[in-house]
Design an enzyme around this catalytic site. Structure first.
Site, PDB file in Angstrom:
ATOM      1  N   CYS A   1       7.518   2.535  -0.199  1.00  0.00           N
ATOM      2  CA  CYS A   1       7.318   1.474  -1.191  1.00  0.00           C
ATOM      3  C   CYS A   1       6.112   1.727  -2.077  1.00  0.00           C
ATOM      4  CB  CYS A   1       7.192   0.117  -0.498  1.00  0.00           C
ATOM      5  SG  CYS A   1       5.855   0.021   0.709  1.00  0.00           S
TER       6      CYS A   1
ATOM      7  N   GLU B   1       5.943  -8.571   0.962  1.00  0.00           N
ATOM      8  CA  GLU B   1       5.539  -7.199   0.645  1.00  0.00           C
ATOM      9  C   GLU B   1       6.720  -6.550  -0.052  1.00  0.00           C
ATOM     10  OE1 GLU B   1       2.581  -6.522   0.934  1.00  0.00           O
ATOM     11  OE2 GLU B   1       1.851  -7.967   2.392  1.00  0.00           O
TER      12      GLU B   1
END
Length: 475
Positions: A254, A220
């Site tokens: 993010c 990720e």
């Protein structure tokens, strides 16, 4: 003569490997946990997490210098609690074997898939959401019946201490263990699966280390998540959603909107609206209790260097909101900032920002905006503001990103039944939803052969009957 006994402390690699061996031996001894055991583990972890709400809010505030307790509760605790609730509700269904089609010539048999735990899962989590991004992979691994070794970021020591205390209370060390130490040594362990959340650069190193043991990885990562605003949609609701997504946790998310693509006729209107709505969101300016500081001096220096580089190359830097100059009164705090006139020779055009800085790019038509996105690495998220019309369909069809939110920001990550993950440079593999359960499970295919099936007619000795059957299968 006195003999002095010399003791040598084990290295991180030795310590990690010992824990892995203990967990793997326990898994091989005890096998896959039952549905009831997994559900009980999830329930107990949820209760322990809620009981430590104040301690977690205080610890994260300590690690960041200042972090809004509301943001911590919303983005760290609520996300994990709702994720656990989702897994508890759906776990029996996820674990249930699924029937598969049986070939015509073996119709007296049956095919099925059984989802089996992988064994021991390694998790490497980052500093920006030190509870959510640590525990969501952990709870998904537990739901899938695995044992877990968690290595959180060294940049959040206060939060790590709370997590270590909580996890040791809920789980025995042979089931879940939190460790600290050398990340490279951790990545090099022969896990059954490794989940990493962090930067693309470090993700490459993690994947390379894992490949030595053929360990499958879920990465990720991040990247520059674009926000496309259709012409005519510079409205208060649109800009308010962007302010929320960009300034949540000081921009250290993010999937934060990294930059905005605004029609060339609406740039000034967007900047004016952004300034006004930042003021509405943070009436006390950048020293507000609701406004989060940059987590550490290193990250603060990276962001100020990006601004300085853009300014040196001719960009226009605009600090927005109430009293932006007061940001200097609080350690490593950066005022909300927009950047105009960004060109390709500026670092801010290429590097993930991870802070409260919003570059604004103009476009002439929707194809222009799409082309800009597509000439860059595929992002973890994409945001589109506009009507349900051919332009929206064109953006969805012609761009590739991890996930998309239409007429909003961030909230796709809170949808437990959607998978979460990147594509290309923004990551590989998914967790959340049934995809997360399946990522951390082995889908074992099982054929229960019937008492009669046509393939037995293909056993030697071969002859005319064999030729007839082969001709039938190859018709």
């Amino acid at each position: 003569m006195t003999i002095t006994e010399v003791t040598t402390q084990p290295t991180d690699a030795e310590r990690f490997r010992h824990i892995l061996e203990v967990q793997r031996a326990a898994y091989l001894r005890d096998g896959a946990p039952s549905w009831a055991a997994r559900r009980s583990d999830l329930h107990n972890l949820k209760a322990a997490l809620i009981a430590r709400r104040s301690a977690i809010e205080e610890a994260i505030n300590t690690d960041f210098g200042h972090r809004s307790r509301h943001e911590t509760a919303m983005m760290e605790l609520v996300g994990v609690v709702q994720g656990i609730d989702y897994l508890e509700r759906n776990l029996r269904r996820f674990m249930r074997p699924t029937r598969r089609h049986t070939a015509l010539h073996m119709r007296f048999g049956t095919n099925r898939i059984e989802y089996q735990p992988l064994g021991v899962v390694g998790v490497i989590s980052p500093w920006n959401y030190p509870v959510n991004l640590s525990l969501m992979p952990v709870v998904t691994a537990i739901a899938a019946g695995n044992r877990v070794m968690l290595k959180p970021s060294k940049l959040t020591p206060a939060t790590n201490a709370v997590l270590a205390s909580m996890l040791s209370e809920v789980f025995p060390p042979e089931q879940v263990t939190i460790v600290s130490g050398d990340g490279s040594a951790f990545s090099s362990l022969p896990f059954d699966h490794l989940v990493f959340t962090g930067s693309t650069e470090v993700g490459r190193a993690v994947m390379k280390a894992a490949s030595e043991n053929l360990v499958p990885v879920t990465l990720e990562l991040g990247g520059k998540s674009p926000t496309i605003i259709a012409k005519g949609h510079v409205r208060d609701q649109t800009v308010s959603d962007i302010v929320f997504g960009k300034l949540l946790s000081g921009g250290q998310t993010c999937i934060a909107p990294d930059y905005a693509l605004v029609h060339e006729s609406e740039i000034d209107a967007f900047v004016d609206s952004y300034d006004r709505l930042v003021k509405a969101a943070y009436p006390d300016g950048p020293t507000s209790n609701d406004y989060t500081s940059i987590s550490n001096d290193k990250q603060y220096a990276i962001l100020t260097d990006l601004i300085d580089d853009a300014r040196t190359h001719g960009a226009r830097i605009i600090e927005v909101g109430h009293r932006p100059g007061e940001a200097a009164r609080r350690p490593h705090t950066l005022a909300p900032t927009v950047v105009l006139g960004v060109t390709d020779d500026m670092r801010i055009a290429h590097e993930e920002i991870f802070g409260p800085i919003l570059p604004i790019f103009s476009y002439r038509d929707i194809d222009d905006a799409i082309n800009y996105v597509n000439t860059r690495p595929r992002p973890l998220a994409l945001y589109y503001f506009g009507n349900d019309d051919p332009d929206q369909r064109k953006v969805l069809d012609r761009t590739t990103s991890g996930n998309v939110t239409i007429n909003g920001t961030i909230m796709h990550v809170a949808q437990d039944d959607l998978p979460f993950g990147g594509v290309g440079a923004s990551g590989m593999g998914k967790y959340h939803g049934i995809e997360g359960f399946r990522t951390l499970s082995h889908p074992k295919g099982i054929l229960a052969q019937g008492r009669w099936n046509a393939t037995r007619l293909l056993y030697a000795p071969f002859g005319k009957r064999t030729d007839a059957l082969l001709n039938f299968f190859l018709r």
